[in-house]
Design a protein around this motif. Structure first.
Motif, short mmCIF file in Angstrom:
data_model
loop_
_atom_site.label_atom_id
_atom_site.label_comp_id
_atom_site.label_asym_id
_atom_site.label_seq_id
_atom_site.Cartn_x
_atom_site.Cartn_y
_atom_site.Cartn_z
N PRO A 217 -8.16 -21.02 -9.61
CA PRO A 217 -7.15 -21.24 -10.19
C PRO A 217 -5.74 -21.24 -9.60
N MET A 218 -4.25 -21.04 -10.43
CA MET A 218 -3.07 -21.30 -9.92
C MET A 218 -2.66 -19.02 -9.40
N LYS A 219 -2.40 -19.19 -8.65
CA LYS A 219 -1.99 -17.55 -8.18
C LYS A 219 -0.76 -17.35 -9.96
N LYS A 220 -0.50 -16.11 -9.80
CA LYS A 220 0.08 -15.72 -10.50
C LYS A 220 1.17 -15.05 -9.84
N THR A 221 2.20 -15.45 -10.54
CA THR A 221 4.07 -15.29 -9.89
C THR A 221 4.23 -13.43 -10.28
N ILE A 222 4.57 -12.68 -9.13
CA ILE A 222 5.31 -11.27 -9.74
C ILE A 222 6.64 -11.83 -8.37
N LEU A 223 7.65 -10.91 -9.38
CA LEU A 223 9.45 -10.40 -8.54
C LEU A 223 9.03 -9.37 -8.95
N PHE A 224 9.67 -8.38 -7.87
CA PHE A 224 10.00 -7.10 -7.58
C PHE A 224 11.31 -7.32 -7.32
N LEU A 225 11.55 -5.99 -8.54
CA LEU A 225 13.87 -6.33 -9.23
C LEU A 225 13.92 -4.51 -8.78
N CYS A 226 14.94 -5.06 -7.41
CA CYS A 226 15.75 -3.02 -7.83
C CYS A 226 16.84 -3.77 -7.68
N THR A 227 17.42 -2.35 -7.90
CA THR A 227 19.03 -2.46 -7.51
C THR A 227 19.38 -3.17 -6.44
N GLY A 228 19.29 -3.21 -5.25
CA GLY A 228 19.95 -3.78 -3.83
C GLY A 228 19.26 -4.85 -3.46
N ASN A 229 17.58 -4.83 -3.70
CA ASN A 229 17.14 -5.44 -2.98
C ASN A 229 16.65 -5.02 -1.51
N SER A 230 16.74 -3.74 -1.13
CA SER A 230 17.27 -3.21 -0.09
C SER A 230 15.85 -2.30 0.92
N CYS A 231 14.99 -2.02 0.05
CA CYS A 231 14.09 -0.88 0.50
C CYS A 231 12.57 -1.04 -0.85
N ARG A 232 12.84 -0.58 -1.82
CA ARG A 232 12.10 -0.18 -3.17
C ARG A 232 11.05 -1.65 -3.08
N SER A 233 12.14 -2.24 -4.08
CA SER A 233 11.34 -3.75 -4.58
C SER A 233 10.66 -4.71 -2.81
N GLN A 234 10.92 -4.53 -1.09
CA GLN A 234 11.11 -4.82 -0.95
C GLN A 234 9.45 -4.72 0.17
N MET A 235 9.57 -3.19 -0.02
CA MET A 235 7.88 -1.90 -0.03
C MET A 235 6.88 -2.82 -0.75
N ALA A 236 7.44 -3.36 -2.30
CA ALA A 236 6.29 -4.40 -3.38
C ALA A 236 6.25 -5.32 -2.68
N GLU A 237 6.82 -6.07 -1.72
CA GLU A 237 6.78 -7.89 -1.88
C GLU A 237 5.50 -7.53 -0.80
N GLY A 238 5.94 -6.70 -0.06
CA GLY A 238 5.10 -6.59 1.40
C GLY A 238 4.16 -6.31 1.41
N TRP A 239 3.53 -5.06 0.56
CA TRP A 239 1.90 -4.87 0.03
C TRP A 239 1.41 -5.66 -0.46
N THR A 240 1.79 -6.00 -1.69
CA THR A 240 1.55 -7.42 -2.61
C THR A 240 1.33 -8.67 -2.01
N ARG A 241 1.62 -8.82 -1.15
CA ARG A 241 1.42 -10.21 0.18
C ARG A 241 0.40 -9.28 0.94
N LYS A 242 0.38 -8.15 1.69
CA LYS A 242 -0.71 -7.74 2.38
C LYS A 242 -2.12 -7.96 1.57
N LEU A 243 -1.93 -7.36 0.57
CA LEU A 243 -3.08 -6.42 -0.37
C LEU A 243 -3.68 -7.41 -1.03
N LYS A 244 -3.42 -8.32 -1.67
CA LYS A 244 -2.94 -9.13 -2.89
C LYS A 244 -2.91 -10.44 -3.35
#
Length: 143
Positions: free
Chosen positions: A2-29
């Motif tokens: 099956p095709m992977k679902k796609t997620i966008l993590f959106l934050c104000t400046g894409n400098s910290c929280r959304s970057q962390m979420a992207e990194g964790w999702t790549r590693k864990l999921k």
């Protein structure tokens, strides 16, 4: 397969929280989701976010701060806002994109009064770990 679902993590400046979420999702999921992050503004990649993620074994040093307008917004199954400002100012996404808000405290704001570098890092670590816990619980929060 099956095709992977796609997620966008959106934050104000894409400098910290959304970057962390992207990194964790790549590693864990990464086997379940294709993931990107962006901001409603760009503030550059936060070096303390890079530092605490590296401590946890996740390298986000090659990421860059990008605007949501740089991405093809028609391709996301889920848009997860990780800060209140982004949730309030979230741009339009097609009806097929499910929007979820998962707010996390702003590490730079928390660390503003830190007396030492180590004290500042503690704020970033707490948020990093909260984001990791959220990502580990995927896909449940998306349903």
């Amino acid at each position: 397969m099956p095709m992977k679902k796609t997620i966008l993590f959106l934050c104000t400046g894409n400098s910290c929280r959304s970057q962390m979420a992207e990194g964790w999702t790549r590693k864990l999921k990464g086997d379940e989701f294709e993931v990107r992050s962006a901001g409603v503004e760009t503030h550059g990649l936060n070096p303390l976010a890079v530092e605490v993620m590296a401590e946890a074994g996740v390298d986000i040093s090659g990421h860059r701060s990008k605007l949501v307008s740089e991405l093809d917004v028609d391709t996301f199954d889920y848009v997860v806002t990780v800060c209140d400002h982004a949730s309030e100012h979230c741009p339009f996404f097609p009806a097929e994109s499910r929007r979820i808000h998962a707010g996390f405290p702003d590490p730079p704001a928390l660390a503003r009064t830190a007396a030492t570098h180590e004290e500042a890092l503690e704020h970033y670590r707490r948020v990093r770990d909260a984001i990791r816990d959220f990502v580990q619980s995927l896909p449940a929060p998306l349903l």
